[in-house]
Design an enzyme around this catalytic site. Structure first.
Site, short mmCIF file in Angstrom:
data_model
loop_
_atom_site.label_atom_id
_atom_site.label_comp_id
_atom_site.label_asym_id
_atom_site.label_seq_id
_atom_site.Cartn_x
_atom_site.Cartn_y
_atom_site.Cartn_z
N ASP A 113 2.09 0.63 -8.06
CA ASP A 113 3.42 0.65 -8.65
C ASP A 113 4.34 1.67 -7.98
O ASP A 113 5.53 1.41 -7.78
CB ASP A 113 3.35 0.95 -10.15
CG ASP A 113 2.76 -0.19 -10.95
OD1 ASP A 113 2.38 -1.22 -10.36
OD2 ASP A 113 2.68 -0.06 -12.20
N GLU A 159 -5.46 -2.31 14.29
CA GLU A 159 -5.97 -1.36 13.29
C GLU A 159 -7.31 -0.82 13.76
O GLU A 159 -8.15 -1.57 14.26
CB GLU A 159 -6.17 -2.01 11.92
CG GLU A 159 -4.91 -2.34 11.17
CD GLU A 159 -5.20 -2.94 9.78
OE1 GLU A 159 -6.28 -2.67 9.21
OE2 GLU A 159 -4.34 -3.70 9.29
N ARG A 198 3.71 0.25 13.10
CA ARG A 198 3.46 -1.08 12.54
C ARG A 198 3.57 -1.00 11.02
O ARG A 198 2.88 -0.22 10.38
CB ARG A 198 2.06 -1.56 12.95
CG ARG A 198 1.74 -2.93 12.37
CD ARG A 198 0.28 -3.31 12.52
NE ARG A 198 0.02 -4.48 11.68
CZ ARG A 198 -1.18 -4.85 11.24
NH1 ARG A 198 -2.25 -4.13 11.54
NH2 ARG A 198 -1.31 -5.91 10.48
N TYR A 233 -13.25 -2.03 12.51
CA TYR A 233 -13.71 -0.85 11.80
C TYR A 233 -15.21 -0.64 11.91
O TYR A 233 -15.67 0.48 12.06
CB TYR A 233 -13.35 -0.97 10.31
CG TYR A 233 -11.88 -0.90 10.03
CD1 TYR A 233 -11.23 0.32 9.88
CD2 TYR A 233 -11.12 -2.06 9.93
CE1 TYR A 233 -9.86 0.39 9.63
CE2 TYR A 233 -9.76 -2.01 9.69
CZ TYR A 233 -9.13 -0.79 9.54
OH TYR A 233 -7.78 -0.72 9.31
N ASN A 236 -1.89 -10.83 8.63
CA ASN A 236 -2.89 -9.78 8.81
C ASN A 236 -4.19 -10.18 8.15
O ASN A 236 -4.25 -10.41 6.93
CB ASN A 236 -2.40 -8.46 8.21
CG ASN A 236 -3.43 -7.35 8.41
OD1 ASN A 236 -3.55 -6.80 9.49
ND2 ASN A 236 -4.20 -7.03 7.36
N GLU A 237 -5.24 -10.32 8.94
CA GLU A 237 -6.61 -10.52 8.46
C GLU A 237 -6.77 -11.66 7.46
O GLU A 237 -7.11 -11.43 6.30
CB GLU A 237 -7.15 -9.23 7.85
CG GLU A 237 -7.29 -8.08 8.81
CD GLU A 237 -7.90 -6.84 8.17
OE1 GLU A 237 -8.30 -6.91 6.99
OE2 GLU A 237 -7.96 -5.80 8.84
N HIS A 277 -2.41 -5.19 -12.59
CA HIS A 277 -1.96 -5.01 -13.97
C HIS A 277 -2.82 -5.77 -14.97
O HIS A 277 -2.96 -5.34 -16.12
CB HIS A 277 -0.50 -5.46 -14.11
CG HIS A 277 0.47 -4.60 -13.36
ND1 HIS A 277 1.69 -5.06 -12.90
CD2 HIS A 277 0.40 -3.31 -12.96
CE1 HIS A 277 2.32 -4.09 -12.27
NE2 HIS A 277 1.55 -3.02 -12.30
N ASN A 290 -8.31 -6.15 14.71
CA ASN A 290 -8.59 -5.02 13.82
C ASN A 290 -10.09 -4.79 13.82
O ASN A 290 -10.86 -5.72 13.56
CB ASN A 290 -8.14 -5.30 12.39
CG ASN A 290 -6.64 -5.47 12.26
OD1 ASN A 290 -5.90 -5.28 13.22
ND2 ASN A 290 -6.17 -5.82 11.08
N HIS A 320 1.13 -9.27 4.78
CA HIS A 320 -0.02 -8.39 4.61
C HIS A 320 -0.46 -8.44 3.14
O HIS A 320 -0.45 -7.43 2.45
CB HIS A 320 0.32 -6.97 5.05
CG HIS A 320 -0.88 -6.12 5.36
ND1 HIS A 320 -1.02 -5.41 6.53
CD2 HIS A 320 -2.01 -5.86 4.65
CE1 HIS A 320 -2.17 -4.75 6.53
NE2 HIS A 320 -2.78 -5.01 5.39
N GLN A 342 0.79 -1.21 0.00
CA GLN A 342 0.00 0.00 0.00
C GLN A 342 0.83 1.27 0.00
O GLN A 342 0.32 2.33 -0.38
CB GLN A 342 -0.95 0.00 1.20
CG GLN A 342 -2.00 -1.11 1.11
CD GLN A 342 -2.92 -1.11 2.30
OE1 GLN A 342 -2.63 -1.76 3.31
NE2 GLN A 342 -4.03 -0.41 2.22
#
Length: 496
Positions: free
Chosen positions: A68, A394, A93, A325, A182-183, A55, A323, A138, A35
Site C-alpha cells: 500500500d 536482474e 529499469r 538468481y 517480466n518473468e 488485502h 533474469n 511486472h 514493489q
C-alpha cells in the site's frame, strides 16, 4: 617495485588490466511498480491483482504486509532518481503500473495523473544522463481484467497489445529499451501451480499452460505494434525477459533430465520467440501431450500454437532478456510423486528438482547461490539461439538482515560479475548489459519486507522511508564507474 605499486593502485582505482568490461557495456539497477510505488488507491488508479491479493489473503504474505505504501516512490521518486545518479548508473529499469495508466484496464480511459507520474520520472532520469529502461508489465494486472479471467482469457493478448500501444505512444520518444513482460514463468507457473502469487488461483498443469500461450501472443502483438508503428521513427529495442534457473544433472547419469528441465523453464518461454523454427520445444510438447493422454485428457494440457500463431510469435525480439538468481539439480523420477513445477519437480516430464548441499542458501527459501550457473546459462542461450544480444535484466542477493555492511551481497555481485566477464571474454557471448536487483529494498511479493535485496536499505518503520546506502552500493558504484572488476570489495562509505 614501481610496476607492482602501479598494478596495485590501478586495481584499487578500478583501472583494471584484464577484467574490464567491453566498450559500451552498460550497468543498471531495477525496481518494479507494485514493489516500490505505494499509492495503491491514489487519484484514479484502480486496484491491481496484487492489491486485491494482499488485502484478501494477508496470511500468504510472510509478514502479513502489503504494498500500500511500500517505498512511497510515487511521492518520493526524485529520491530514487538521485540514488540512481549517485550510483552512476547507465540505466534505471522500472516498470509501469497498468491500472495506474489505464484505470479500467482497457484503453478507453487514460489517467492524466498516471501518465504525468511516469513522464516526470523519465524526464528526470534523462536530465541526469540515465537511460530509462521500461518494463510494461511486472505482474500488477488490473483486477477488473482478472475478473474476466486475466491471463487465462485468450482476449488478454489484445488487451495487452492495446495497453502497449498506449505506452509506446506516450513514451517511445524518450524510452529506447522496452521489456514487454517480466518473468512469465513467475506469473504463470508460480502463480497457478502454487497460488502464493496473485491472483491466488491454483490450477496446476492447466492454468499455467494457458497463461504461457497467452503471454507469448501478448508479447508478440506488442512487439509487432512497436516494430510497425514506432520503430521507424524511434529506433528502439523491445523484448521480454525470462527468469531461468541453471539446471545440471544430480549425477553423471542425469544429464538428459537437466536438459529437459532447462527446456521446460527456458525453452517454453523462449523457443517460440527466439528459435528459427518457432513453436514449442518439440520434446517438451510431445512429453506434455503424452502425459495429458495418460491422465485422460482428450487433448494436450499445453494449448496448441497454430501455424499462424507460430509465425506471429517467431522473431519478435531485439535482445534476450535474462533474469538469473539460482540453480537446481535435476534427475529422473524413480516412481515417486513429483512435486509442482518449477520449485520441486516437473510432473509432466517426470523430473525431480533439488539443490546441492554445498550451495549456500540466501535469505529466502527458494534461493541457493551458484555463480557458475550464470555463465553456463549464458552459454546455453548462445547455444540454443545463436550469437544473440543478451541483456541481464536482474541479478541480486536476498538477506533477512538490514545491516549496512552487507559483504555477503558484495560477494554475490562480485562472483556473478566474474562469471559474466568470463562468459564475454572466454565464451565470446554477446552480453551487453547487467542489472542489479534491486536498487532499494522493496516489497518482495510473498516474502513481504522480510527479504532484503537492496543496494540501499529502506527503513519501512520510518514514515519518510529513509534510504541509506549499503556496502554493496559503494562496491557497485565503483564497478559502474570503472567498468572493471578490479575494485576494492571491502569498503563501506555511509556518505556515498
Amino acid at each position: 617495485m614501481k610496476l607492482l605499486t602501479t598494478l596495485v593502485l590501478s586495481a584499487l582505482l578500478g583501472v583494471g588490466f584484464c577484467r574490464r568490461f567491453p566498450p559500451g557495456f552498460k550497468f543498471g539497477a531495477a525496481t518494479a511498480a507494485y514493489q516500490v510505488e505505494g499509492a495503491w488507491n491514489v487519484s484514479d488508479k484502480s486496484p491491481s491483482i496484487w492489491d486485491t491479493f494482499v488485502h484478501t489473503r494477508p496470511e500468504i504474505i510472510a509478514d502479513r504486509s502489503n504494498g500500500d505504501v511500500a517505498c512511497d516512490s510515487y511521492n518520493q521518486w526524485m529520491k530514487d532518481v538521485e540514488i540512481a545518479s549517485e550510483l552512476g548508473l547507465d540505466f534505471y529499469r522500472f516498470s509501469l503500473s497498468w491500472p495506474r495508466i489505464l484505470p479500467y484496464g482497457f484503453a478507453n480511459k487514460i489517467s492524466e495523473d498516471g501518465v504525468k507520474f511516469y513522464s516526470n520520472l523519465i524526464d528526470a532520469l534523462l536530465e541526469r544522463g540515465i537511460e530509462p529502461v521500461v518494463t510494461i508489465y511486472h505482474w500488477d494486472l488490473p483486477q477488473n481484467l482478472q475478473d474476466l479471467g486475466g491471463w487465462t482469457n485468450p482476449l488478454i493478448s489484445d488487451w495487452f497489445a492495446d495497453y502497449a500501444r498506449v505506452v509506446f505512444s506516450l513514451y517511445a520518444d524518450r524510452v529506447k529499451t522496452w521489456i514487454t513482460l517480466n518473468e512469465p514463468l513467475t506469473f504463470c507457473d508460480i502463480a497457478y501451480n502454487f497460488g502464493v502469487h496473485a491472483p491466488g488461483i491454483v490450477s496446476r498443469g492447466i492454468g499455467n499452460y494457458i497463461c504461457n500461450k497467452n503471454t507469448m501472443l501478448a508479447h508478440a502483438k506488442a512487439w509487432r505494434i512497436y516494430d510497425k508503428e514506432f520503430r521507424p521513427k524511434y529506433t528502439g529495442k523491445v523484448s521480454l525477459t525470462n527468469q531461468i534457473m541453471w539446471f545440471e544433472g544430480a549425477d553423471e547419469n542425469d544429464g538428459e533430465a537437466a536438459k529437459l528441465a532447462l527446456q521446460l523453464m527456458g525453452g517454453l518461454y523462449s523457443h517460440p520467440i527466439y528459435s528459427k523454427k518457432g513453436g514449442w520445444p518439440e520434446q517438451i510438447e510431445r512429453l506434455i501431450a503424452e502425459k495429458s493422454k495418460e491422465e485422460g485428457y482428450p487433448q494436450s494440457k499445453l494449448p496448441e500454437l497454430t501455424e499462424e500463431e507460430k509465425e506471429l510469435i517467431r522473431g519478435t525480439y531485439d535482445f534476450f532478456g535474462l533474469n538469473y538468481y539460482t540453480s537446481r539439480t535435476a534427475r529422473r523420477a524413480r516412481g515417486e510423486v513429483v512435486g509442482p513445477w518449477p520449485l520441486f519437480g516437473g510432473p509432466d516430464i517426470d523430473v525431480i528438482i533439488s539443490v546441492r548441499p554445498e550451495w549456500p542458501q540466501a535469505g529466502t527459501s527458494w534461493f541457493y547461490v551458484h555463480p557458475q550457473g550464470l555463465r553456463k546459462l549464458i552459454s546455453w542461450v548462445k547455444e540454443q539461439y545463436g550469437d544473440i544480444e543478451i541483456f541481464i535484466a536482474e541479478n541480486g542477493f536476498a538477506t533477512h538482515g538490514q545491516d549496512l555492511d552487507d559483504q555477503d551481497r558484495v560477494d554475490y555481485y562480485k562472483s556473478h560479475l566474474e562469471q559474466v566477464h568470463l562468459a564475454i571474454e572466454e565464451d565470446k557471448a554477446n552480453v551487453v548489459a547487467y542489472t542489479a536487483w534491486t536498487m532499494i529494498d522493496n516489497f518482495e511479493w510473498s516474502d513481504g519486507y522480510r527479504s532484503k535485496f537492496g543496494l540501499y536499505k529502506v527503513d519501512f518503520s520510518d514514515p519518510a522511508r529513509a534510504r541509506r546506502p549499503r556496502a554493496s552500493a559503494q562496491f557497485y558504484k565503483e564497478i559502474v564507474k570503472a567498468k572493471s572488476l578490479d575494485v576494492d570489495s571491502h569498503v563501506l562509505d555511509d556518505e556515498l
